[in-house]
Scaffold this motif. Structure first.
Motif, mmCIF file in Angstrom:
data_model
loop_
_atom_site.group_PDB
_atom_site.id
_atom_site.type_symbol
_atom_site.label_atom_id
_atom_site.label_comp_id
_atom_site.label_asym_id
_atom_site.label_seq_id
_atom_site.Cartn_x
_atom_site.Cartn_y
_atom_site.Cartn_z
ATOM 1 N N ASP A 110 68.485 -31.459 26.878
ATOM 2 C CA ASP A 110 68.452 -32.598 27.786
ATOM 3 C C ASP A 110 68.270 -32.031 29.365
ATOM 4 O O ASP A 110 68.793 -32.406 30.203
ATOM 5 N N HIS B 38 64.965 -34.080 27.660
ATOM 6 C CA HIS B 38 65.843 -35.404 27.808
ATOM 7 C C HIS B 38 64.859 -36.662 27.755
ATOM 8 O O HIS B 38 64.722 -37.842 28.683
ATOM 9 N N HIS B 39 64.340 -36.804 26.684
ATOM 10 C CA HIS B 39 63.466 -37.878 26.314
ATOM 11 C C HIS B 39 62.475 -38.312 27.154
ATOM 12 O O HIS B 39 62.347 -39.694 27.461
ATOM 13 N N ASP C 117 73.618 -38.940 21.561
ATOM 14 C CA ASP C 117 72.143 -39.083 21.078
ATOM 15 C C ASP C 117 71.808 -37.671 20.398
ATOM 16 O O ASP C 117 70.543 -37.864 19.970
HETATM 17 ZN ZN LIG Z 1 69.587 -36.569 24.916
#
Ligand SMILES: [Zn+2]
Length: 394
Positions: A244, A273-274, A76
């Motif tokens: 992340d 990390h979103h 990602d």
């Molecule tokens: Zn990520």
């Protein structure tokens, strides 16, 4: 004027810093260009098109970024790299392909963590784009090792952010940045419009227990960028970006920096990390009845300056058991930004969930300026200051 843009790429990372040298210099951090974006599926922002609008072309009409930084080699954070960027020697650049719109983007200088020297383990297999990134980073390191004077041309330049174990980076001094080092070179030039402080990946720890914990998840590059609004206003925006990085990393970073947390301060934070709960807690968000926040991790992530803006590069955040993004983590970050008189954004919710667009912050001498009309400006909130403006490093 400088600006920093976050592209809506779901649970992934893709952000661009353009410097105040007439936006000539660009630093791209991670990419997550999914098929839905390439195919222009409804509701998915064509992030490649949006990126191309913001970057420059060289004398041969080839689009380029000065720097591409991969925080860590997860899918990602590097999806679309091979498809949209030129990898390999510039002598092999294909300028015949497409009609100019599709020409691949040149990476003048590549910034990588020392992870490229590690063997991928079975449980940590690399995706195709990450393998290509590693290959390209190694090609550039080899160019450096073979060069007589250590000078590299654009398209071959590389920087390794952090020392590797077992002395693998010992002979790379000239292209190596060590943790806690402050550097200003971008694409081979000292650049007066920016300054970087490398905070992670943490180097090898003496303490064996600590080393074991860190070994598994210490790999994300963490940088505090100090971006100038113009040449008279350096240090206008401290931008902290951290891939992340999970809770253990933040606990150790707090342990290291708590007596002088300047290098963790920010005007703009891309949350780790979103917006995952696991950057703030050891407990599971969904399975634990009363999941506890680690106060050390939260302290490390709470060094917000006046009016600080916090951005989650993630899917839109719902009040449910999902993680990431996690509503519990969002509430924690909102409490941090509120206390600093700032604001919180989610990339897939700007300007709305139906049609997310790139989220751009202009950097003025008052700091990063929120794009939405609803948000208060930094001057308006100046009365509820909680932290003072820091001095430049060093
Ligand atoms: Zn990520």
């Amino acid at each position: 004027m400088a600006d920093i843009t976050f592209f809506p790429v779901g649970n992934g990372g893709m952000s661009l810093i353009r410097l105040s040298d007439g936006n000539k210099t660009s630093i791209l951090i991670d990419v997550n260009i999914r098929t839905a974006a390439d195919d222009n599926e409804e509701g998915t922002c064509d992030v490649t098109k949006e990126l191309r609008k913001k970057i420059r072309k060289d004398d041969n009409e080839r689009p380029y970024v000065d720097v591409f930084l991969l925080t860590h080699p997860d899918k990602d954070h590097c999806t679309g790299l091979t498809k949209h960027f030129h990898l390999g020697s510039l002598d092999e650049y294909d300028d015949e392909s497409g009609d100019g719109e599709d020409l691949k983007i040149i990476i003048k200088e590549l910034w990588s963590s020392p992870m490229i020297f590690r063997r991928a383990s079975k449980n940590n297999a690399l995706c195709a784009d990450a393998k290509e990134f590693n290959k390209e980073a190694k090609r550039r390191v080899k160019q450096f090792e073979e060069s007589k004077d250590g000078k590299l041309e654009e398209g071959d330049r590389v920087k390794i952010l952090g020392e590797d174990v077992d002395g693998k980076t010992d002979k790379l001094e000239e292209i190596l940045v060590k943790v806690d080092e402050v550097f200003q070179k971008v694409n081979g030039q000292e650049n007066e419009h920016i300054e970087m402080c490398l905070i992670g990946p943490l180097s090898k720890q003496e303490d064996e227990e600590r080393e074991n914990v860190l070994n598994s998840n210490r790999s994300s590059v963490i940088i505090q960028f100090s971006v100038a609004a113009d040449k008279n206003n350096k240090n206008s925006c401290l931008f902290l970006t951290c891939g992340d990085a999970k809770v253990t990393i933040w606990e150790y970073l707090w342990d290291i920096h708590k007596n002088n947390p300047k290098s963790l301060e920010y005007d703009l934070l891309q949350v780790p990390h979103h917006c995952s709960w696991h950057s703030l807690s050891h407990d599971s968000w969904a399975e634990n009845h009363d999941p506890k926040v680690s106060s050390d991790a939260k302290n490390a992530l709470s060094q917000a300056l006046n009016g600080a803006i916090i951005v989650s590069s993630s899917d839109s955040i719902k009040d449910d058991d999902n993680d990431p993004p996690c509503i519990g983590a969002k509430r924690e970050y909102e409490s941090i930004s509120e206390e600093a008189g700032g604001s919180f954004y989610c990339t897939e919710e700007y300007p709305d969930e139906e049609k997310p667009m790139p989220l751009e912050f202009k950097i003025t001498k008052e700091g990063p300026q929120p794009p939405a009309k609803k948000s208060r400006s930094r001057l308006e909130i100046a009365g509820i200051a909680t932290a003072s403006r820091p001095q430049l490093h060093g």
